[in-house]
Design a protein around this motif. Structure first.
Motif, PDB file in Angstrom:
ATOM      1  N   LEU A 210      13.780  69.311  52.195  1.00  0.00           N
ATOM      2  CA  LEU A 210      14.399  69.152  53.511  1.00  0.00           C
ATOM      3  C   LEU A 210      15.166  67.835  53.511  1.00  0.00           C
ATOM      4  O   LEU A 210      14.567  66.758  53.497  1.00  0.00           O
ATOM      5  CB  LEU A 210      13.336  69.163  54.604  1.00  0.00           C
ATOM      6  CG  LEU A 210      13.828  68.940  56.037  1.00  0.00           C
ATOM      7  CD1 LEU A 210      14.852  69.989  56.443  1.00  0.00           C
ATOM      8  CD2 LEU A 210      12.641  68.940  57.011  1.00  0.00           C
ATOM      9  N   GLN A 211      16.489  67.918  53.530  1.00  0.00           N
ATOM     10  CA  GLN A 211      17.355  66.759  53.376  1.00  0.00           C
ATOM     11  C   GLN A 211      17.993  66.350  54.694  1.00  0.00           C
ATOM     12  O   GLN A 211      18.544  67.180  55.415  1.00  0.00           O
ATOM     13  CB  GLN A 211      18.455  67.073  52.359  1.00  0.00           C
ATOM     14  CG  GLN A 211      19.517  66.003  52.198  1.00  0.00           C
ATOM     15  CD  GLN A 211      18.956  64.704  51.667  1.00  0.00           C
ATOM     16  OE1 GLN A 211      18.329  64.683  50.614  1.00  0.00           O
ATOM     17  NE2 GLN A 211      19.163  63.614  52.394  1.00  0.00           N
ATOM     18  N   ASP A 212      17.920  65.064  54.997  1.00  0.00           N
ATOM     19  CA  ASP A 212      18.604  64.519  56.168  1.00  0.00           C
ATOM     20  C   ASP A 212      20.108  64.756  56.012  1.00  0.00           C
ATOM     21  O   ASP A 212      20.721  64.326  55.030  1.00  0.00           O
ATOM     22  CB  ASP A 212      18.308  63.016  56.284  1.00  0.00           C
ATOM     23  CG  ASP A 212      18.901  62.384  57.524  1.00  0.00           C
ATOM     24  OD1 ASP A 212      19.609  63.082  58.278  1.00  0.00           O
ATOM     25  OD2 ASP A 212      18.641  61.183  57.744  1.00  0.00           O
ATOM     26  N   SER A 213      20.712  65.430  56.970  1.00  0.00           N
ATOM     27  CA  SER A 213      22.132  65.782  56.868  1.00  0.00           C
ATOM     28  C   SER A 213      23.053  64.579  57.022  1.00  0.00           C
ATOM     29  O   SER A 213      24.266  64.695  56.831  1.00  0.00           O
ATOM     30  CB  SER A 213      22.493  66.835  57.922  1.00  0.00           C
ATOM     31  OG  SER A 213      22.261  66.338  59.231  1.00  0.00           O
ATOM     32  N   ALA A 214      22.489  63.399  57.333  1.00  0.00           N
ATOM     33  CA  ALA A 214      23.313  62.189  57.401  1.00  0.00           C
ATOM     34  C   ALA A 214      23.733  61.725  56.010  1.00  0.00           C
ATOM     35  O   ALA A 214      24.601  60.855  55.877  1.00  0.00           O
ATOM     36  CB  ALA A 214      22.553  61.074  58.110  1.00  0.00           C
ATOM     37  N   ALA A 215      23.136  62.290  54.975  1.00  0.00           N
ATOM     38  CA  ALA A 215      23.503  61.945  53.603  1.00  0.00           C
ATOM     39  C   ALA A 215      24.927  62.423  53.312  1.00  0.00           C
ATOM     40  O   ALA A 215      25.381  63.429  53.851  1.00  0.00           O
ATOM     41  CB  ALA A 215      22.528  62.590  52.630  1.00  0.00           C
ATOM     42  N   LYS A 216      25.599  61.706  52.437  1.00  0.00           N
ATOM     43  CA  LYS A 216      26.959  62.062  52.051  1.00  0.00           C
ATOM     44  C   LYS A 216      26.897  63.066  50.899  1.00  0.00           C
ATOM     45  O   LYS A 216      26.591  62.712  49.758  1.00  0.00           O
ATOM     46  CB  LYS A 216      27.741  60.810  51.648  1.00  0.00           C
ATOM     47  CG  LYS A 216      27.902  59.826  52.804  1.00  0.00           C
ATOM     48  CD  LYS A 216      28.662  58.578  52.381  1.00  0.00           C
ATOM     49  CE  LYS A 216      28.818  57.611  53.557  1.00  0.00           C
ATOM     50  NZ  LYS A 216      29.534  56.371  53.159  1.00  0.00           N
ATOM     51  N   LYS A 217      27.206  64.321  51.207  1.00  0.00           N
ATOM     52  CA  LYS A 217      27.018  65.412  50.257  1.00  0.00           C
ATOM     53  C   LYS A 217      27.842  65.256  48.986  1.00  0.00           C
ATOM     54  O   LYS A 217      27.465  65.759  47.923  1.00  0.00           O
ATOM     55  CB  LYS A 217      27.364  66.747  50.920  1.00  0.00           C
ATOM     56  CG  LYS A 217      26.412  67.147  52.038  1.00  0.00           C
ATOM     57  CD  LYS A 217      26.753  68.521  52.577  1.00  0.00           C
ATOM     58  CE  LYS A 217      25.790  68.934  53.688  1.00  0.00           C
ATOM     59  NZ  LYS A 217      26.090  70.301  54.201  1.00  0.00           N
ATOM     60  N   ALA A 218      28.969  64.557  49.079  1.00  0.00           N
ATOM     61  CA  ALA A 218      29.835  64.422  47.906  1.00  0.00           C
ATOM     62  C   ALA A 218      29.329  63.358  46.934  1.00  0.00           C
ATOM     63  O   ALA A 218      29.816  63.258  45.808  1.00  0.00           O
ATOM     64  CB  ALA A 218      31.259  64.084  48.345  1.00  0.00           C
ATOM     65  N   LYS A 219      28.358  62.557  47.367  1.00  0.00           N
ATOM     66  CA  LYS A 219      27.830  61.482  46.525  1.00  0.00           C
ATOM     67  C   LYS A 219      26.515  61.900  45.891  1.00  0.00           C
ATOM     68  O   LYS A 219      25.829  62.805  46.365  1.00  0.00           O
ATOM     69  CB  LYS A 219      27.660  60.200  47.344  1.00  0.00           C
ATOM     70  CG  LYS A 219      28.984  59.595  47.828  1.00  0.00           C
ATOM     71  CD  LYS A 219      28.752  58.264  48.499  1.00  0.00           C
ATOM     72  CE  LYS A 219      30.080  57.601  48.878  1.00  0.00           C
ATOM     73  NZ  LYS A 219      30.876  57.232  47.691  1.00  0.00           N
ATOM     74  N   GLN A 220      26.159  61.183  44.806  1.00  0.00           N
ATOM     75  CA  GLN A 220      24.891  61.466  44.151  1.00  0.00           C
ATOM     76  C   GLN A 220      23.738  60.830  44.943  1.00  0.00           C
ATOM     77  O   GLN A 220      23.932  59.839  45.611  1.00  0.00           O
ATOM     78  CB  GLN A 220      24.891  60.898  42.727  1.00  0.00           C
ATOM     79  CG  GLN A 220      25.902  61.544  41.822  1.00  0.00           C
ATOM     80  CD  GLN A 220      25.545  62.987  41.482  1.00  0.00           C
ATOM     81  OE1 GLN A 220      24.573  63.549  41.977  1.00  0.00           O
ATOM     82  NE2 GLN A 220      26.361  63.601  40.650  1.00  0.00           N
ATOM     83  N   PRO A 221      22.568  61.445  44.867  1.00  0.00           N
ATOM     84  CA  PRO A 221      22.204  62.611  44.066  1.00  0.00           C
ATOM     85  C   PRO A 221      22.491  63.947  44.751  1.00  0.00           C
ATOM     86  O   PRO A 221      22.274  65.005  44.186  1.00  0.00           O
ATOM     87  CB  PRO A 221      20.694  62.447  43.912  1.00  0.00           C
ATOM     88  CG  PRO A 221      20.285  61.833  45.220  1.00  0.00           C
ATOM     89  CD  PRO A 221      21.401  60.886  45.589  1.00  0.00           C
ATOM     90  N   PHE A 222      22.989  63.871  45.987  1.00  0.00           N
ATOM     91  CA  PHE A 222      23.143  65.067  46.808  1.00  0.00           C
ATOM     92  C   PHE A 222      24.141  66.056  46.207  1.00  0.00           C
ATOM     93  O   PHE A 222      23.992  67.268  46.362  1.00  0.00           O
ATOM     94  CB  PHE A 222      23.550  64.656  48.223  1.00  0.00           C
ATOM     95  CG  PHE A 222      22.781  63.457  48.705  1.00  0.00           C
ATOM     96  CD1 PHE A 222      21.417  63.531  48.924  1.00  0.00           C
ATOM     97  CD2 PHE A 222      23.410  62.227  48.894  1.00  0.00           C
ATOM     98  CE1 PHE A 222      20.698  62.423  49.340  1.00  0.00           C
ATOM     99  CE2 PHE A 222      22.704  61.116  49.314  1.00  0.00           C
ATOM    100  CZ  PHE A 222      21.344  61.206  49.535  1.00  0.00           C
ATOM    101  N   ALA A 223      25.140  65.530  45.504  1.00  0.00           N
ATOM    102  CA  ALA A 223      26.128  66.396  44.874  1.00  0.00           C
ATOM    103  C   ALA A 223      25.515  67.240  43.756  1.00  0.00           C
ATOM    104  O   ALA A 223      26.115  68.225  43.319  1.00  0.00           O
ATOM    105  CB  ALA A 223      27.278  65.557  44.316  1.00  0.00           C
ATOM    106  N   SER A 224      24.330  66.856  43.297  1.00  0.00           N
ATOM    107  CA  SER A 224      23.665  67.592  42.211  1.00  0.00           C
ATOM    108  C   SER A 224      22.594  68.550  42.720  1.00  0.00           C
ATOM    109  O   SER A 224      21.847  69.119  41.914  1.00  0.00           O
ATOM    110  CB  SER A 224      23.027  66.596  41.221  1.00  0.00           C
ATOM    111  OG  SER A 224      24.009  65.835  40.556  1.00  0.00           O
ATOM    112  N   TYR A 225      22.514  68.736  44.021  1.00  0.00           N
ATOM    113  CA  TYR A 225      21.480  69.625  44.558  1.00  0.00           C
ATOM    114  C   TYR A 225      21.679  71.080  44.129  1.00  0.00           C
ATOM    115  O   TYR A 225      20.731  71.869  44.126  1.00  0.00           O
ATOM    116  CB  TYR A 225      21.444  69.528  46.077  1.00  0.00           C
ATOM    117  CG  TYR A 225      20.645  68.356  46.610  1.00  0.00           C
ATOM    118  CD1 TYR A 225      20.085  67.419  45.747  1.00  0.00           C
ATOM    119  CD2 TYR A 225      20.460  68.182  47.974  1.00  0.00           C
ATOM    120  CE1 TYR A 225      19.359  66.343  46.232  1.00  0.00           C
ATOM    121  CE2 TYR A 225      19.722  67.105  48.471  1.00  0.00           C
ATOM    122  CZ  TYR A 225      19.181  66.187  47.600  1.00  0.00           C
ATOM    123  OH  TYR A 225      18.449  65.128  48.080  1.00  0.00           O
ATOM    124  N   GLY A 226      22.907  71.431  43.763  1.00  0.00           N
ATOM    125  CA  GLY A 226      23.151  72.778  43.269  1.00  0.00           C
ATOM    126  C   GLY A 226      22.324  73.073  42.023  1.00  0.00           C
ATOM    127  O   GLY A 226      21.887  74.217  41.802  1.00  0.00           O
TER     128      GLY A 226
END
Length: 421
Positions: free
Chosen positions: A79-95
Motif C-alpha cells: 500500500l503506497q502513499d500516492s504522494a510519492a513521485k511515480k516517475a522516480k525510484q523506487p516507485f518507477a520499478s514497482y512494475g
C-alpha cells in the motif's frame, strides 16, 4: 489372529466405499478438502501488508521488503502513499514487483480518512509492516486494523535517530532515547496489546534511493575537487551506513519467528567506517589517489554548521545489530566499500556530475587558511582560461586582502588584469 482380521478389513475397505451413505461420503469429501487446505496453509508463509511512505530515507525499503517476502512465499500487498513521485525510484520499478505477483495499491494518505481510508476492507493479513507512521496519530489506523486482523506481528519501522548522544558506543537497544514520535508509536503498540516488533534503522543507501544525502556529500567533494575537504572535529568518528536490502532482510526475518514479538532491534551494518576513511574510499572509487585527499577539520559550532551541512552527527554514532544477529539469525550481505563503485555510477547517472553543488559553507570553513582560494573563484577562472588555474598561487596574497564577501569583485579585477597582460 487379530492382526489377520485387521488386514482383511483393510482390504475390504475400498470396496465398501460404494455402500457408504451420501451423507457419509459428503463428510469424507469435506474432511479431505479441509485436510488438503490445511496442508496448503502449512506450506504458505501467510499474507503481509506493507504500508509505504512517499519517500525519504526509508523510501526504498518497501520495494526490497516486498521482493524478499515474496521469495519467502508470503502473499504481499504493498500500500503506497500516492504522494510519492511515480516517475522516480523506487516507485518507477514497482512494475517489477507486480510482475512477480505483488499487489501494489496506491492510496491517498493525506485525503479524508487518512491512511485508514486506503486500507483493504475485504481481506485480513498475518503481518503488517508499517513504514509510514511517524507518530501515534499516523500509526493508529494501521495499528487498529492490525489488531482487528489478529496479526502475528505488527512490524514498525522506527528510527535510530531517537538515540541520545553518548560517550559509549556502539549504541544498544536499551540506551537512552529521546521522546520522539517514533518512540511514542513503539509505546502505543505495547499499550494496545499488539504482537509487535520495532526496528530502528540508521543511515541507509541503495540503488533505488531517493535520499542521496549521506554518500553524495562525499562524492560531491571528490568529484568536484573541493580541497581541503571539510570534516567535523578530527574525522575519526565512526558511523554505520547500511544497504536498504540488508535493512529489508532484517524486517522480513520476523516471518515465522515468534521470538521477534515484543522486541526492539537496531538495524544497521555490522561494519563501521570513519569519516576520514569514507572520504578516501570514495576518492579511490572515483579513480583518484586517496593520499591526494586533504582535510580541513573544523568545529561545527564555530560555523553554525551543527545541523544541515554535514549529513552525519559530529560525534561517534553507530548502533549494534548483535541482537538481530542473535535472535533473528540475520546477517548483512552487502559491503559498503565494494558498493562505492556502483554508487559512483549511480551518482553520474543521476546527473550529479553535471551541476556543481553549493560549496559556500566549505569556502567559509576553508578561508581560515591564508593561502586558500575559494572553490567558486577557482572554477570560474579555470572555465574562462585554463592557464589561470596555474597562476592562482601567485595571486593568493591579493585574495587574502579582500573580505570573503567580495569574491565576485575580486574575480572581475583578476579578469581585467589578465586581459591587460
Amino acid at each position: 489372529m487379530a492382526w489377520l482380521a485387521l488386514l482383511a478389513l483393510a482390504a475390504l475397505a475400498p470396496a465398501c466405499m460404494g455402500f457408504l451413505s451420501p451423507m457419509t461420503q459428503q463428510a469424507r469429501a469435506s474432511a479431505l478438502h479441509l485436510s488438503s487446505r490445511s496442508a496448503e496453509l502449512s506450506m504458505s508463509a501467510g499474507k503481509a501488508l506493507i504500508v509505504q511512505n512517499k519517500g525519504g530515507g526509508h523510501g526504498e525499503l518497501g520495494y526490497h521488503l516486498a521482493n524478499i517476502l515474496q521469495e519467502k512465499g508470503v502473499e504481499v500487498t504493498l500500500l503506497q502513499d500516492s504522494a510519492a513521485k511515480k516517475a522516480k525510484q523506487p516507485f518507477a520499478s514497482y512494475g517489477e514487483l507486480e510482475s512477480k505477483g505483488v499487489k501494489v495499491v496506491w492510496g491517498d494518505f493525506a485525503g479524508e480518512g487518512g491512511v485508514g481510508a486506503s486500507l483493504p476492507s475485504d481481506e485480513a493479513f498475518d503481518y503488517v509492516f508499517d513504514n509510514y507512521a511517524k507518530d501515534p496519530a499516523t500509526a493508529k489506523d494501521v495499528a487498529v486494523a492490525a489488531k482487528s486482523w489478529s496479526v502475528k506481528n505488527y512490524v514498525y519501522v522506527s528510527s535510530a535517530g531517537m538515540y541520545k548522544n553518548t560517550e559509549e558506543v556502539p549504541l544498544v537497544e536499551t540506551d537512552a532515547v529521546k521522546e520522539t514520535g517514533q518512540r511514542q508509536v513503539e509505546l502505543m503498540a505495547e499499550e494496545m496489546g499488539l504482537p509487535w516488533t520495532s526496528f530502528r534503522p540508521q543511515y541507509i543507501y541503495g540503488p533505488l534511493t531517493n535520499k542521496r544525502d549521506y554518500l553524495d556529500w562525499f562524492y560531491d567533494r571528490v568529484v568536484w575537487a573541493m580541497s581541503p575537504f571539510p570534516l567535523p572535529h578530527h574525522g575519526d568518528q565512526f558511523v554505520a551506513i547500511t544497504h536498504a536490502e540488508d535493512v529489508a532482510s532484517m524486517l522480513a526475518a520476523v516471518v515465522g519467528n515468534p521470538s521477534a514479538v515484543g522486541q526492539i532491534f537496531n538495524c544497521a551494518s555490522t561494519r563501521y567506517i570513519t569519516y576520514n576513511a569514507l572520504a578516501k574510499s570514495v576518492a579511490k572509487a572515483c579513480g583518484q589517489d586517496p593520499s591526494d585527499i586533504s582535510h580541513r577539520y573544523y568545529k561545527p559550532a564555530d560555523y553554525g554548521a551543527e545541523k544541515g551541512y554535514f549529513p552525519f552527527r559530529e560525534n561517534h554514532f553507530f548502533v549494534s545489530s548483535d541482537k538481530a544477529v542473535r535472535l533473528l539469525g540475520w546477517q548483512p550481505k552487502h559491503d559498503l566499500l565494494q558498493d562505492l563503485e556502483w554508487y559512483r555510477d549511480s551518482y553520474v547517472a543521476a546527473g550529479k556530475a553535471d551541476t556543481p553543488p553549493d560549496f559556500l559553507k566549505d569556502d567559509e570553513i576553508n578561508i581560515i587558511d591564508p593561502e586558500y582560494v575559494p572553490w567558486t573563484v577557482r572554477r570560474q577562472l579555470a572555465e574562462e582560461n585554463p592557464e589561470l588555474e596555474q597562476q592562482l598561487t601567485s595571486i593568493r596574497d591579493k585574495m587574502n586582502e579582500l573580505d570573503k564577501y567580495y569574491y565576485s569583485g575580486m574575480l572581475e579585477q583578476l579578469k581585467e588584469e589578465h586581459a591587460q597582460a
